[in-house]
Design a protein around this motif. Structure first.
Motif, PDB file in Angstrom:
ATOM      1  N   THR A  23       0.756  -1.119   0.221  1.00 28.51           N
ATOM      2  CA  THR A  23       0.063   0.000  -0.073  1.00 28.51           C
ATOM      3  C   THR A  23       0.778   1.275   0.222  1.00 28.51           C
ATOM      4  O   THR A  23       0.662   2.148  -0.762  1.00 28.51           O
ATOM      5  CB  THR A  23      -0.843   0.001   1.338  1.00 28.51           C
ATOM      6  N   ALA A  24       1.964   1.236   0.751  1.00 27.39           N
ATOM      7  CA  ALA A  24       2.789   2.531   0.784  1.00 27.39           C
ATOM      8  C   ALA A  24       3.283   2.544  -0.449  1.00 27.39           C
ATOM      9  O   ALA A  24       3.322   3.792  -0.804  1.00 27.39           O
ATOM     10  CB  ALA A  24       3.678   2.393   2.040  1.00 27.39           C
ATOM     11  N   LEU A  25       3.723   1.616  -1.035  1.00 31.40           N
ATOM     12  CA  LEU A  25       4.573   1.680  -2.427  1.00 31.40           C
ATOM     13  C   LEU A  25       3.490   2.412  -3.478  1.00 31.40           C
ATOM     14  O   LEU A  25       3.928   3.167  -4.076  1.00 31.40           O
ATOM     15  CB  LEU A  25       5.233   0.507  -2.761  1.00 31.40           C
ATOM     16  N   VAL A  26       2.309   1.755  -3.458  1.00 32.41           N
ATOM     17  CA  VAL A  26       1.518   2.154  -4.359  1.00 32.41           C
ATOM     18  C   VAL A  26       1.042   3.307  -4.249  1.00 32.41           C
ATOM     19  O   VAL A  26       0.847   4.392  -5.211  1.00 32.41           O
ATOM     20  CB  VAL A  26       0.235   1.234  -4.584  1.00 32.41           C
ATOM     21  N   SER A  27       0.682   3.753  -2.974  1.00 32.12           N
ATOM     22  CA  SER A  27       0.273   5.237  -2.778  1.00 32.12           C
ATOM     23  C   SER A  27       1.218   6.331  -2.729  1.00 32.12           C
ATOM     24  O   SER A  27       0.943   7.347  -3.543  1.00 32.12           O
ATOM     25  CB  SER A  27      -0.538   5.399  -1.296  1.00 32.12           C
ATOM     26  N   VAL A  28       2.378   5.931  -2.366  1.00 37.99           N
ATOM     27  CA  VAL A  28       3.575   6.991  -2.719  1.00 37.99           C
ATOM     28  C   VAL A  28       3.892   7.182  -4.034  1.00 37.99           C
ATOM     29  O   VAL A  28       3.965   8.175  -4.415  1.00 37.99           O
ATOM     30  CB  VAL A  28       4.662   6.398  -1.969  1.00 37.99           C
ATOM     31  N   ALA A  29       3.804   5.992  -4.812  1.00 42.27           N
ATOM     32  CA  ALA A  29       4.086   6.344  -6.215  1.00 42.27           C
ATOM     33  C   ALA A  29       2.918   7.019  -6.774  1.00 42.27           C
ATOM     34  O   ALA A  29       3.021   7.927  -7.851  1.00 42.27           O
ATOM     35  CB  ALA A  29       3.872   4.732  -7.018  1.00 42.27           C
ATOM     36  N   LEU A  30       1.776   6.775  -6.765  1.00 44.68           N
ATOM     37  CA  LEU A  30       0.678   7.695  -6.968  1.00 44.68           C
ATOM     38  C   LEU A  30       0.757   9.189  -6.774  1.00 44.68           C
ATOM     39  O   LEU A  30       0.801  10.025  -7.512  1.00 44.68           O
ATOM     40  CB  LEU A  30      -0.760   7.361  -6.370  1.00 44.68           C
TER      41      LEU A  30
END
Ligand SMILES: Nc1ncnc2c1ncn2[C@@H]1O[C@H](COP(=O)(O)OP(=O)(O)O)[C@@H](O)[C@H]1O
Ligand SMILES: [Mg+2]
Lengths: 291, 328, 322
Positions: free
Chosen positions: A98-105
């Motif tokens: 989640t952290a990776l996806v949300s930070v990438a977004l």
């Protein structure tokens, strides 16, 4: 005539300074050690669990310290330690992904808004504001209740509801770096937009985002625990939240059913928060001096 | 104290206009969830219950379910405007009534918890800032870190174990005991006893947040020129702390409560579930376990609207606390 | 000179920094007489503000402390006065105003409440406070005091803010006012008004004024006596008249010359060669010697503050400067 590019201290040396400062922060290092320990346990779960967390046994509700079950068993006779170790897989996967996806977004949106400014910025930031007012937890609950759960669905739902904070931070960084001398020099040197963003601005803009990764991870793990507690976790996987859900009905008979997974969540979230604080101090030399 | 200036009214007007699209947005999100959920939207509007054929037809007509999406949205908005939130077959009651019935308990719990969090958080934060770098500061900071990291519902379970199960001092399930016949002040006292544990569980995270914020703002103020100026005027240390420095912390504290309403309500849902507190959160939990969709989506809608309004009110309070905001 | 209400001897103030201990005030002695206007001049960074803060025993940073010396004010030793009593002296007997009036007013509190604070701290009759605040503001040349008192600092002009700060400082009728560059942040016309105000307050109330400034024009116009500070130490002190007519320290002379060249445009713009020394690593002996045209080996020893002409001067060659 083009101004000489400003020289910034190299990214590498700044990170090694930060790492040095981080290492001297005992709390943060302890947090990192706890996180690494859980990670090892999660990856090697079949090795460390000692028994199958999905298979119950005849010995239900055994207290901690029992001969074959050092953390006790739950209402279905499943080994609590095995459940914890397998549950770590769910919590850590959800947290990290989640952290990776949300930070990438967030990086993508924040970069566009900050780089182009003006109209683009206005629209994207209104969009971010909108996502920020959506009640993350209750919305995730309803979505999962209506559309069904599952690990990856959870990850996507939480991530899509969490990116605005990163976007704001990245945008602010871009706004201050967009006109910087070294960016201007590269632009005059003929570099294209993509190059400017990825090679010139990102290396200097993304340090604050490192801190956000740990904080987003902590918040995602808490949301997953809450969903699990409401009985909306992935029904096929044992998770710390679902353990707490089961524990609620046995609070008076088997305190360990609540205390063990609760302490596990607390240890991971606390570690992420101290690591986040440590990173923040280490990456912000100005604050470090003021302290 | 602050003069109600034209600037303030203009600011209020602008903020209200800006909030309207957000309000519409959250309503549309709710609408889309209902429409796009797998299966027939009728099920989502009615719940997983055998409903009389006649009622199903009525719902289909009210919400125009055989019409195209935009028409359905208009119908949906129309129904909302009339206050029609649907009917809960699980509770045999219109959803609106059900929510109104439960609202008081949630407001009581969250209100008391936030008041508690503010008082304790401010005192601890001021204290830590005053003795910055000393042992006291360390204790407050470490406690805050713990309070910030512990899930509310786990803290609730721990409190139940200690104070209800082991020590037997406090009640832990519900709002009043089942056989209670108390009335008047005795009844208030009884509710107060039932309130203690859930309020503590819900407030802990905000005690932590508020004490951290207060510490930072007060510490910053204490090194500011205007505090030096106040001291040069012979202002007492107590006044420096609680009038000059704390004023600096007021805006962030209001923000942390106002902007976190959605997290406060999420926490409340979890805590209410742990303590069987008969509020909206418990209702949400029950509606999820019983697949009572209209209740679920109505609560989501109420919470979403509540968050937009809370953000708006927060901004307005800011403008009153800090007159400079009005001109921004 | 009349009887001294402030008598400072051998004041040393140190600041702990990461690069070691900085002596921001080094062996400074000065006096202020009753009703006297005494100027403390020097370039930026020479320790003027630190001297003022030391007198109030209030510092902008907790890293600063008074390391040695004596401060006698109205006959009592301030350095041995307990904190509670010090607090009562501040704002009541001894008050201070600052360079940047904006940052020294709390932005979130109305002006009137801040002017009232010294009165509140001293059990002034509550029902008379408003009237007293309005009276003070009016006397500071602020018309429409009642409405002004309800406003916030950001709604006032710089000059109005400084007047409000002066009103707050004088609310309890102190005998000594320390004014740290009170006009530096203001427009030129407002500067003159504020100085006239301070001066009339001296004339009317018998207030003593320690006026800190780097503006020699203001000194010439308003001060009775002058102390010249350079790199945390005193270079020279004399009456204003003597200092301007017969400066005895090469630094004072340079300072005068650079000011005159700006105002009179007599010769080409003059400025003292070299830069102000870093107080973390000050030069040995006389701190001015690296920039001094007269410097010799001797100047590696610190010269004492000794009589030369009508001044007291810390220079081995004060006789040659005349
Ligand atoms: N907050 C501070 N931290 C460290 N050193 C300081 C601080 N404030 C002042 N100093 C030191 O004290 C010296 C004197 O400062 P100051 O009294 O403000 O000078 P002035 O008022 O004459 O311009 C400065 O040159 C600096 O070296
Ligand atoms: Mg100064």
């Amino acid at each position: 005539m083009a101004a000489l590019p400003e020289t910034l201290p190299g990214q590498a040396s700044r990170l090694s300074d930060a790492w040095y400062a981080f290492r001297r922060n005992r709390r943060a290092v302890a947090g990192l050690v706890i996180l690494l320990t859980w990670t090892v346990l999660a990856i090697g779960a079949p090795l460390f669990a000692g028994s199958n967390p999905y298979r119950g046994g005849p010995d239900a509700l055994l207290p901690p310290g029992s001969p074959d079950h050092w953390l006790g068993t739950d209402n279905l006779g499943r080994d609590i330690w095995a459940e914890l170790v397998y549950g770590a897989r769910v919590s850590l996967t959800i947290g990290a992904a989640t952290a990776l996806v949300s930070v990438a977004l967030g990086i993508a949106v924040g970069s566009l808004a900050g780089y182009f400014g003006g109209r683009v910025d206005g629209v994207l930031m209104r969009f971010a504001e909108f996502f920020q007012v959506l009640p993350r937890f209750v919305l995730a609950l309803v979505i999962v209740a209506l559309f069904g759960g599952g690990l990856w669905k959870l990850i996507i739902v939480i991530a899509v509801l969490s990116w605005p904070q990163t976007a704001r931070v990245v945008r602010a960084q871009f706004l201050s770096l967009r006109e910087a001398g070294f960016v201007e020099a590269a632009r005059l040197g003929g570099m294209d937009t993509l190059g400017l963003i990825t090679r010139e601005i990102w290396p200097n803009a993304l340090t604050p985002v490192i801190v956000l990764v740990s904080l987003e991870m902590a918040s995602a793990i808490l949301i997953e625990a809450g969903l699990g507690f409401f009985g909306l976790g992935d029904p096929n996987l044992v998770s710390w939240g679902s353990m707490l859900n089961a524990a609620q009905g046995y609070l008076r008979q088997a305190w360990w059913m609540a205390v063990m997974p609760g302490l596990a969540i607390l240890s991971v979230v606390l570690s992420l928060n101290v690591v986040g604080d440590g990173l923040n101090d280490a990456l912000n030399p100005r604050l470090r001096e003021a302290a | 104290m602050s003069s109600a200036s034209p600037a303030l009214f203009r600011y209020i007007g602008v903020r209200i206009l800006q909030a309207l699209p957000l309000l519409l947005g959250v309503v549309v999100v709710n609408f889309l969830l209902i429409q796009l959920a797998p299966g027939d939207p009728t099920t989502v509007l009615i719940g997983d219950y055998p409903a009389p054929e006649e009622y199903v037809r009525q719902v289909r007509a009210e919400f125009g379910l055989d019409q195209p999406l935009p028409t359905r949205l208009v119908n949906y908005l129309g129904q909302l405007a009339q206050g029609n939130l649907g009917y809960s077959f699980a509770n045999r009651m219109p959803v609106r009534e059900l929510i109104l019935q439960r609202l008081g308990a949630t407001i009581l719990l969250t209100g008391v918890a936030m008041a508690l969090a503010t008082v304790i958080g401010v005192l601890a934060g001021v204290w830590a800032a005053r003795y910055r770098g000393k042992a006291t500061d360390g204790v407050v900071q470490t406690t805050a870190l713990l309070g910030y990291s512990i899930p509310e519902f786990f803290l609730g379970q721990i409190l139940i174990l200690i104070f209800a199960v082991w020590l037997g001092w406090l009640p832990s399930q519900g709002m009043r005991s089942a056989r209670s016949t108390a009335t008047g002040p005795a009844a208030t006292l009884e509710v107060g006893l039932f309130l203690i544990l859930p309020a503590i569980a819900l407030s802990m995270r905000y005690v932590a947040l508020i004490s951290r914020l207060t510490r930072a703002s007060v510490a910053e103020a204490l090194t500011s020129d205007y505090v030096l100026g106040a001291r040069a005027r012979g202002v007492s240390e107590r006044r420096v702390l609680f009038v000059h420095a704390l004023r600096n912390a007021a805006a962030p504290i209001v923000t942390v409560i106002g902007y976190n309403l959605s997290f406060i309500l999420a926490g409340s849902a979890l805590v209410e579930t742990v303590f069987a507190w008969p509020g909206i959160g418990r209702l949400l939990f029950d509606s999820i376990t019983r697949r009572d969709y209209p209740v679920m989506t109505a609560i989501l809608l109420m919470v979403s609207i509540g968050v937009v309004l809370a953000n708006l009110i927060t901004d307005l309070i800011q403008a009153v606390i800090d007159p400079r905001v009005r001109y921004s | 000179m009349s009887e001294a209400i402030l008598d400072v001897q051998g004041l040393v103030t140190e600041i702990r920094t990461r690069r070691g201990v900085v002596r921001a005030v080094d062996d400074v002695s000065l006096t202020v007489g009753r009703g006297e206007i005494v100027a403390l001049v020097g370039e930026s960074g020479s320790g003027k503000s630190m001297t003022a803060y030391s007198l109030m025993q209030l510092f902008p940073t907790p890293a600063a402390r008074i390391a040695a010396g004596q401060i006698r004010f109205e006959g009592r030793d301030l350095l041995t006065t307990p904190p509670d009593e010090l607090r009562r002296i501040r704002g009541d007997r001894m008050a201070m105003i600052f360079q940047d009036p904006s940052s020294f007013l709390n932005p979130l509190m109305t002006v009137g409440r801040q002017v009232a604070e010294p009165l509140l701290a001293r059990d002034y009759p509550r029902n008379q406070i408003d009237a007293r605040v309005h009276d003070l503001l009016t006397r500071m040349g602020l018309p429409d005091a009642a409405s002004l008192a309800r406003r916030y600092p950001f709604e006032l002009s710089g000059g109005q803010r400084q007047r409000a700060l002066i009103a707050a400082a004088l609310a309890c009728k102190p005998t000594l006012l320390i004014a740290d560059e009170p006009t530096t942040a203001l427009d030129v016309t407002v500067q003159a008004q504020i100085m006239d105000l301070l001066r009339s307050l001296r004339d009317e109330l018998g207030l003593s004024l320690l006026l800190i400034t780097h503006d020699l024009g203001i000194v010439a116009q308003h001060a009775d006596r002058v102390y010249v500070m350079y790199a945390a130490r005193l270079a020279e002190t004399a009456t204003t008249r003597d200092l301007f007519h017969d400066p005895r320290h090469p630094y004072t002379r340079g300072l005068l010359r650079s000011t005159l060249s700006i105002e009179g445009a007599s010769d080409e713009l003059y400025s003292i060669p070299g830069v102000v020394p870093n107080l973390a690593a000050p030069p040995q002996g006389c701190r001015f010697h690296p920039r001094c045209p007269l410097a010799t080996e001797t100047c590696h020893q610190q010269p004492p503050l000794a009589a030369a002409g009508a001044s007291l001067v810390a220079c081995w060659y004060s006789d040659r400067v005349a």
